[in-house]
Design a protein around this motif. Structure first.
Motif, PDB file in Angstrom:
ATOM      1  N   VAL A 199       0.753  -1.209   0.068  1.00 44.57           N
ATOM      2  CA  VAL A 199      -0.073  -0.072  -0.039  1.00 44.57           C
ATOM      3  C   VAL A 199       0.976   1.194   0.074  1.00 44.57           C
ATOM      4  O   VAL A 199       1.953   1.209   0.188  1.00 44.57           O
ATOM      5  N   ARG A 200       0.093   2.562  -0.408  1.00 41.53           N
ATOM      6  CA  ARG A 200       0.817   3.752  -0.188  1.00 41.53           C
ATOM      7  C   ARG A 200       1.419   3.891   1.274  1.00 41.53           C
ATOM      8  O   ARG A 200       0.719   3.581   2.362  1.00 41.53           O
ATOM      9  N   ASP A 201       2.616   4.762   1.527  1.00 40.60           N
ATOM     10  CA  ASP A 201       2.920   4.697   2.823  1.00 40.60           C
ATOM     11  C   ASP A 201       1.985   5.429   3.723  1.00 40.60           C
ATOM     12  O   ASP A 201       2.006   4.768   4.953  1.00 40.60           O
ATOM     13  N   PRO A 202       1.139   6.266   3.259  1.00 36.37           N
ATOM     14  CA  PRO A 202       0.154   6.790   4.570  1.00 36.37           C
ATOM     15  C   PRO A 202      -0.761   5.777   4.763  1.00 36.37           C
ATOM     16  O   PRO A 202      -1.616   5.846   5.912  1.00 36.37           O
ATOM     17  N   ASP A 203      -0.854   4.689   4.069  1.00 29.98           N
ATOM     18  CA  ASP A 203      -2.100   3.763   4.453  1.00 29.98           C
ATOM     19  C   ASP A 203      -1.419   2.546   4.965  1.00 29.98           C
ATOM     20  O   ASP A 203      -2.111   1.605   5.104  1.00 29.98           O
ATOM     21  N   ILE A 204      -0.132   2.356   5.564  1.00 29.04           N
ATOM     22  CA  ILE A 204       0.521   1.572   5.996  1.00 29.04           C
ATOM     23  C   ILE A 204      -0.042   1.181   7.489  1.00 29.04           C
ATOM     24  O   ILE A 204      -0.099   2.171   8.297  1.00 29.04           O
ATOM     25  N   GLU A 205      -0.242  -0.056   8.107  1.00 31.24           N
ATOM     26  CA  GLU A 205      -1.071  -0.316   9.312  1.00 31.24           C
ATOM     27  C   GLU A 205      -0.135  -0.642  10.246  1.00 31.24           C
ATOM     28  O   GLU A 205       1.230  -1.140   9.827  1.00 31.24           O
ATOM     29  N   LEU A 206      -0.319  -0.754  11.783  1.00 34.51           N
ATOM     30  CA  LEU A 206       0.681  -1.093  12.517  1.00 34.51           C
ATOM     31  C   LEU A 206       0.538  -2.723  12.593  1.00 34.51           C
ATOM     32  O   LEU A 206      -0.154  -3.391  12.013  1.00 34.51           O
ATOM     33  N   SER A 207       1.937  -3.080  12.924  1.00 32.22           N
ATOM     34  CA  SER A 207       2.423  -4.401  12.972  1.00 32.22           C
ATOM     35  C   SER A 207       1.653  -5.151  14.650  1.00 32.22           C
ATOM     36  O   SER A 207       1.012  -4.229  15.194  1.00 32.22           O
ATOM     37  N   GLU A 208       1.395  -6.151  14.520  1.00 32.82           N
ATOM     38  CA  GLU A 208       1.135  -6.759  15.906  1.00 32.82           C
ATOM     39  C   GLU A 208       1.949  -6.297  16.953  1.00 32.82           C
ATOM     40  O   GLU A 208       1.073  -5.686  18.140  1.00 32.82           O
ATOM     41  N   LEU A 209       3.207  -6.149  17.099  1.00 32.30           N
ATOM     42  CA  LEU A 209       3.833  -5.314  18.024  1.00 32.30           C
ATOM     43  C   LEU A 209       3.308  -4.086  18.201  1.00 32.30           C
ATOM     44  O   LEU A 209       3.394  -3.670  19.265  1.00 32.30           O
ATOM     45  N   GLY A 210       3.342  -3.291  17.153  1.00 29.11           N
ATOM     46  CA  GLY A 210       2.663  -1.926  17.223  1.00 29.11           C
ATOM     47  C   GLY A 210       1.584  -1.612  17.924  1.00 29.11           C
ATOM     48  O   GLY A 210       1.280  -0.693  18.659  1.00 29.11           O
ATOM     49  N   ARG A 211       0.538  -2.532  17.823  1.00 34.30           N
ATOM     50  CA  ARG A 211      -0.645  -2.738  18.329  1.00 34.30           C
ATOM     51  C   ARG A 211      -0.301  -2.912  19.780  1.00 34.30           C
ATOM     52  O   ARG A 211      -1.157  -2.149  20.692  1.00 34.30           O
ATOM     53  N   ARG A 212       0.572  -3.796  20.209  1.00 34.04           N
ATOM     54  CA  ARG A 212       0.853  -3.896  21.760  1.00 34.04           C
ATOM     55  C   ARG A 212       1.472  -2.701  22.223  1.00 34.04           C
ATOM     56  O   ARG A 212       1.245  -2.296  23.457  1.00 34.04           O
ATOM     57  N   VAL A 257      10.311  10.661  -5.052  1.00 39.95           N
ATOM     58  CA  VAL A 257      10.785   9.551  -5.927  1.00 39.95           C
ATOM     59  C   VAL A 257      11.823   8.344  -5.160  1.00 39.95           C
ATOM     60  O   VAL A 257      12.058   7.300  -5.543  1.00 39.95           O
ATOM     61  N   THR A 258      12.122   8.617  -3.966  1.00 38.76           N
ATOM     62  CA  THR A 258      12.640   7.626  -3.244  1.00 38.76           C
ATOM     63  C   THR A 258      12.167   6.709  -2.397  1.00 38.76           C
ATOM     64  O   THR A 258      12.474   5.749  -1.556  1.00 38.76           O
ATOM     65  N   ASP A 259      10.782   6.837  -2.340  1.00 42.15           N
ATOM     66  CA  ASP A 259       9.697   6.459  -1.218  1.00 42.15           C
ATOM     67  C   ASP A 259       9.876   4.777  -1.540  1.00 42.15           C
ATOM     68  O   ASP A 259       9.723   4.339  -2.902  1.00 42.15           O
ATOM     69  N   MET A 260       9.927   4.032  -0.561  1.00 48.01           N
ATOM     70  CA  MET A 260       9.994   2.626  -0.616  1.00 48.01           C
ATOM     71  C   MET A 260      11.345   1.899  -1.170  1.00 48.01           C
ATOM     72  O   MET A 260      11.561   0.906  -1.210  1.00 48.01           O
ATOM     73  N   LEU A 261      12.462   2.883  -1.305  1.00 52.94           N
ATOM     74  CA  LEU A 261      13.658   2.410  -1.737  1.00 52.94           C
ATOM     75  C   LEU A 261      14.493   2.394  -0.350  1.00 52.94           C
ATOM     76  O   LEU A 261      14.427   3.046   0.382  1.00 52.94           O
ATOM     77  N   THR A 262      15.320   1.407  -0.281  1.00 51.34           N
ATOM     78  CA  THR A 262      16.432   1.228   0.510  1.00 51.34           C
ATOM     79  C   THR A 262      17.638   2.093   0.401  1.00 51.34           C
ATOM     80  O   THR A 262      17.563   2.539  -0.669  1.00 51.34           O
ATOM     81  N   GLY A 263      18.662   2.411   1.132  1.00 49.65           N
ATOM     82  CA  GLY A 263      19.718   3.021   0.927  1.00 49.65           C
ATOM     83  C   GLY A 263      20.443   2.579  -0.499  1.00 49.65           C
ATOM     84  O   GLY A 263      20.712   3.322  -1.044  1.00 49.65           O
ATOM     85  N   ARG A 264      20.434   1.191  -0.377  1.00 52.99           N
ATOM     86  CA  ARG A 264      21.088   0.614  -1.484  1.00 52.99           C
ATOM     87  C   ARG A 264      20.286   0.772  -2.725  1.00 52.99           C
ATOM     88  O   ARG A 264      20.782   1.165  -3.960  1.00 52.99           O
ATOM     89  N   GLY A 265      18.977   0.884  -2.640  1.00 53.42           N
ATOM     90  CA  GLY A 265      18.257   1.179  -3.817  1.00 53.42           C
ATOM     91  C   GLY A 265      18.324   2.601  -4.243  1.00 53.42           C
ATOM     92  O   GLY A 265      18.089   2.735  -5.532  1.00 53.42           O
ATOM     93  N   ILE A 266      18.524   3.507  -3.268  1.00 51.81           N
ATOM     94  CA  ILE A 266      18.722   4.948  -3.968  1.00 51.81           C
ATOM     95  C   ILE A 266      19.920   4.873  -4.598  1.00 51.81           C
ATOM     96  O   ILE A 266      20.141   5.610  -5.468  1.00 51.81           O
ATOM     97  N   ARG A 267      21.241   4.316  -4.149  1.00 51.11           N
ATOM     98  CA  ARG A 267      22.295   4.635  -4.688  1.00 51.11           C
ATOM     99  C   ARG A 267      22.433   3.788  -5.964  1.00 51.11           C
ATOM    100  O   ARG A 267      23.151   4.464  -7.022  1.00 51.11           O
ATOM    101  N   ASP A 268      21.867   2.941  -6.053  1.00 50.59           N
ATOM    102  CA  ASP A 268      21.658   2.075  -7.413  1.00 50.59           C
ATOM    103  C   ASP A 268      20.792   2.857  -8.507  1.00 50.59           C
ATOM    104  O   ASP A 268      21.250   2.933  -9.686  1.00 50.59           O
ATOM    105  N   ALA A 269      19.912   3.623  -8.175  1.00 47.45           N
ATOM    106  CA  ALA A 269      18.804   4.273  -8.884  1.00 47.45           C
ATOM    107  C   ALA A 269      19.294   5.637  -9.253  1.00 47.45           C
ATOM    108  O   ALA A 269      19.272   6.216 -10.249  1.00 47.45           O
ATOM    109  N   TYR A 270      20.051   6.161  -8.295  1.00 46.90           N
ATOM    110  CA  TYR A 270      20.501   7.572  -8.527  1.00 46.90           C
ATOM    111  C   TYR A 270      22.034   7.640  -8.066  1.00 46.90           C
ATOM    112  O   TYR A 270      22.415   8.179  -6.929  1.00 46.90           O
ATOM    113  N   PRO A 271      22.945   7.038  -8.912  1.00 47.04           N
ATOM    114  CA  PRO A 271      24.403   6.873  -8.377  1.00 47.04           C
ATOM    115  C   PRO A 271      25.054   8.335  -8.113  1.00 47.04           C
ATOM    116  O   PRO A 271      25.966   8.363  -7.486  1.00 47.04           O
ATOM    117  N   GLU A 272      24.565   9.427  -8.984  1.00 43.97           N
ATOM    118  CA  GLU A 272      25.296  10.716  -8.796  1.00 43.97           C
ATOM    119  C   GLU A 272      24.955  11.152  -7.325  1.00 43.97           C
ATOM    120  O   GLU A 272      25.312  11.933  -6.873  1.00 43.97           O
TER     121      GLU A 272
END
Length: 122
Positions: free
Chosen positions: A35-48, A107-122
């Motif tokens: 889902v989109r970032d604003p729509d992400i729900e709590l995990s079970e731990l988050g509910r606790r 544009v970097t939403d849902m990318l890890t640090g590695r994903g950002i470096r790979d997609a935008y090496p500059e």
């Protein structure tokens, strides 16, 4: 002037937090959430965690109980607040304020640090 106490609570662990940890652990480029970032729900731990905040609130003296709550529009934040209020048996106004929302990663939403470096090496 009356004293005002402000209690700040970050949302509990979200499914996005769990997915991000897994992506980092597995050295992936993308964080796998359906889902989109604003729509992400709590995990079970988050509910606790949210319920633990409610338990804490319920133990506060009556004069220290909150009068109102503010939340970001993000689902995980709204869930955290509602679970905490329910656990504390508090019926309060809940004000949603866009200024409290999480950062916008663009544009970097849902990318890890590695994903950002790979997609935008500059």
């Amino acid at each position: 002037m009356d004293q005002v106490t402000l209690v700040l609570v970050r949302h509990g662990e979200s499914e996005g937090n769990v997915a991000a940890e897994a992506a980092l652990r597995d050295d992936l480029e993308r964080i796998d959430v359906p889902v989109r970032d604003p729509d992400i729900e709590l995990s079970e731990l988050g509910r606790r965690q949210a319920a633990a905040v409610g338990t804490w609130l319920a133990k506060q003296p009556a004069d220290d109980q909150p009068d109102v709550t503010w939340t970001s529009p993000y689902r995980r934040a709204r869930q955290t607040g509602q679970i905490a209020l329910d656990k504390a048996s508090l019926e309060l106004p809940v004000l949603v304020d866009e200024r409290l929302r999480d950062r916008d990663m663009g544009v970097t939403d849902m990318l890890t640090g590695r994903g950002i470096r790979d997609a935008y090496p500059e």
